[in-house]
Design a protein around this motif. Structure first.
Motif, mmCIF file in Angstrom:
data_model
loop_
_atom_site.group_PDB
_atom_site.id
_atom_site.type_symbol
_atom_site.label_atom_id
_atom_site.label_comp_id
_atom_site.label_asym_id
_atom_site.label_seq_id
_atom_site.Cartn_x
_atom_site.Cartn_y
_atom_site.Cartn_z
ATOM 1 N N GLY B 8 0.819 -1.211 0.000
ATOM 2 C CA GLY B 8 0.000 0.000 0.000
ATOM 3 C C GLY B 8 0.847 1.252 0.000
ATOM 4 N N ALA B 9 1.862 1.270 0.857
ATOM 5 C CA ALA B 9 2.739 2.443 0.928
ATOM 6 C C ALA B 9 3.481 2.625 -0.386
ATOM 7 C CB ALA B 9 3.726 2.270 2.081
ATOM 8 N N ILE B 11 2.483 1.717 -3.400
ATOM 9 C CA ILE B 11 1.567 2.219 -4.433
ATOM 10 C C ILE B 11 1.282 3.690 -4.217
ATOM 11 C CG2 ILE B 11 -0.823 2.075 -5.244
ATOM 12 C CD1 ILE B 11 -0.591 -0.964 -4.925
ATOM 13 N N LEU B 12 1.120 4.090 -2.958
ATOM 14 C CA LEU B 12 0.872 5.507 -2.666
ATOM 15 C C LEU B 12 2.045 6.361 -3.130
ATOM 16 C CD1 LEU B 12 -0.830 7.693 -1.343
ATOM 17 C CD2 LEU B 12 0.291 7.186 0.820
ATOM 18 N N SER B 15 2.140 6.427 -6.896
ATOM 19 C CA SER B 15 1.072 7.270 -7.439
ATOM 20 C C SER B 15 1.457 8.732 -7.379
ATOM 21 C CB SER B 15 -0.225 7.065 -6.651
ATOM 22 O OG SER B 15 -0.586 5.727 -6.677
ATOM 23 N N LEU B 16 1.989 9.155 -6.228
ATOM 24 C CA LEU B 16 2.370 10.563 -6.079
ATOM 25 C C LEU B 16 3.520 10.912 -7.008
ATOM 26 C CD1 LEU B 16 2.050 10.879 -2.219
ATOM 27 C CD2 LEU B 16 0.566 11.896 -3.949
ATOM 28 N N SER B 19 2.170 11.248 -10.451
ATOM 29 C CA SER B 19 1.433 12.501 -10.560
ATOM 30 C C SER B 19 2.374 13.657 -10.757
ATOM 31 C CB SER B 19 0.601 12.724 -9.303
ATOM 32 O OG SER B 19 -0.309 11.679 -9.164
ATOM 33 N N SER B 22 3.556 13.610 -14.166
ATOM 34 C CA SER B 22 2.503 14.075 -15.073
ATOM 35 C C SER B 22 2.450 15.584 -15.091
ATOM 36 C CB SER B 22 1.158 13.499 -14.631
ATOM 37 O OG SER B 22 0.142 14.002 -15.414
ATOM 38 N N THR B 26 3.189 18.119 -18.285
ATOM 39 C CA THR B 26 2.257 19.131 -18.755
ATOM 40 C C THR B 26 2.991 20.444 -19.020
ATOM 41 O OG1 THR B 26 0.520 18.142 -17.453
ATOM 42 C CG2 THR B 26 0.166 20.386 -18.190
#
Lengths: 167, 149
Positions: B8-9, B11-12, B15-16, B19, B22, B26
């Motif tokens: 879980g940690a 993946i968190l 994910s960050l 992001s 990303s 941009t």
């Protein structure tokens, strides 16, 4: 003992992800309310999905039919939804439905070709919160209510699996 | 339980991290028109430069008001105000429609509630543009424009 410590750490990390997501949604909704978001803005969204060839055809049909059909309603409902998601996630009630709704709402924004810096982060936090919802909602208002109810009515089944993870 | 917590940690964190990547992408790979080097400052235009001015008008139900002065070296907004928007930018364009935005030049972020704003231009052929547009990049909506004369 070790498992208990790890469980607490997981609850804090996932709880922080949930609260962070809630703060971002609350900020998004309050910004719209402060800016006077209304049916005219929904009209701009509909117009942009029609004129923007990056927007998928199915979503253009959705916006012209539903959003364009009731712009006044959605001008009120969208900020209300965003504020509602923010509050639910911050306090930790209905965490799983809120996280799923959060992800769905962000996917519709993506389909409308709308992107600001926060949206990818919010989608990532939505997924993490939904997948690890048990940890994410351990430190929450729902848990407080659960403890109070179980103290007064130990026989209640409202907070037993699998219902608990949806609360 | 330990495996679940660690995954879980991870993946968190992933994910960050994704992001953040990303967001950076941009900034660097945006399909927006290339922005010139510009900055908001308080400097005044040199007196020997040719300047053009225009008055802002809102488009549709959006409100934009004030005056814009464009010289070879800067764009100055005076008595400026607009409706609040999430991602407002100022563009130099020819015309005030979506096609004009696509072909125009992104100058900078514009504040909706700052009456006087100055954008310094560097290496921009302003003579090639006849309109200044206030545009919400998130919703892709024109808030207002000023025709230069």
């Amino acid at each position: 003992m070790m498992n208990r410590a790890l469980s607490l750490v997981a609850s804090i990390i996932m709880g922080a992800a949930r609260v962070g997501l809630g703060i971002l949604w609350l900020n998004e909704g309050l910004f719209k309310l402060k800016a006077g978001f209304d049916g005219a803005d929904i009209g701009l969204v509909v117009d942009s999905t029609v004129s923007n060839n990056r927007v998928p055809d199915f979503f253009e049909a959705f916006t012209t039919t539903f959003l364009g059909g009731a712009p006044g309603f959605f001008g009120w409902a969208i900020p209300a939804l965003e504020v509602g998601l923010g509050i639910a996630l911050i306090v930790g009630v209905l965490t799983l439905p809120a996280a799923l709704m959060s992800a769905f709402t962000l996917l519709t924004y993506w389909a409308a070709d709308q992107l600001i810096d926060e949206y990818p982060i919010m989608l990532a936090l939505s997924i993490v919160t939904a997948v690890f919802v048990v940890s994410a909602s351990r430190l929450s208002v729902t848990t407080i209510v659960e403890k109070l109810v179980q103290r007064t009515k130990p026989e209640t089944r409202w907070f037993s699996a699998p219902v608990r993870r949806w609360l | 339980m330990r495996k679940s917590v660690i995954s879980g940690a991870a993946i968190l964190a992933l994910s960050l991290m994704l992001s953040a990547c990303s967001g950076a992408a941009t900034d660097t790979t945006s399909s927006e028109p290339a922005a010139p080097e510009s900055s908001q400052s308080e400097s005044a235009a040199p007196v020997d430069e040719v300047t053009r001015t225009g008055d802002f008008a809102g488009q549709g139900e959006k409100s934009v008001a004030g005056t814009v002065t464009v010289s070879d070296s800067e764009i100055v907004l005076s008595d400026y105000s607009s409706d609040e928007g999430p991602d407002l930018h100022i563009y130099l364009t020819n015309g005030d429609d979506e096609a004009a935005i696509s072909a125009g030049m992104l100058i900078d972020t514009v504040l909706f509630d700052e009456a006087t704003q100055t954008f310094t231009l560097d290496g921009v052929d302003v003579a090639g543009y006849d309109t200044v547009v206030i545009y919400c990049d998130k919703v892709k909506a024109i808030f207002g424009s000023a025709l230069l004369s």
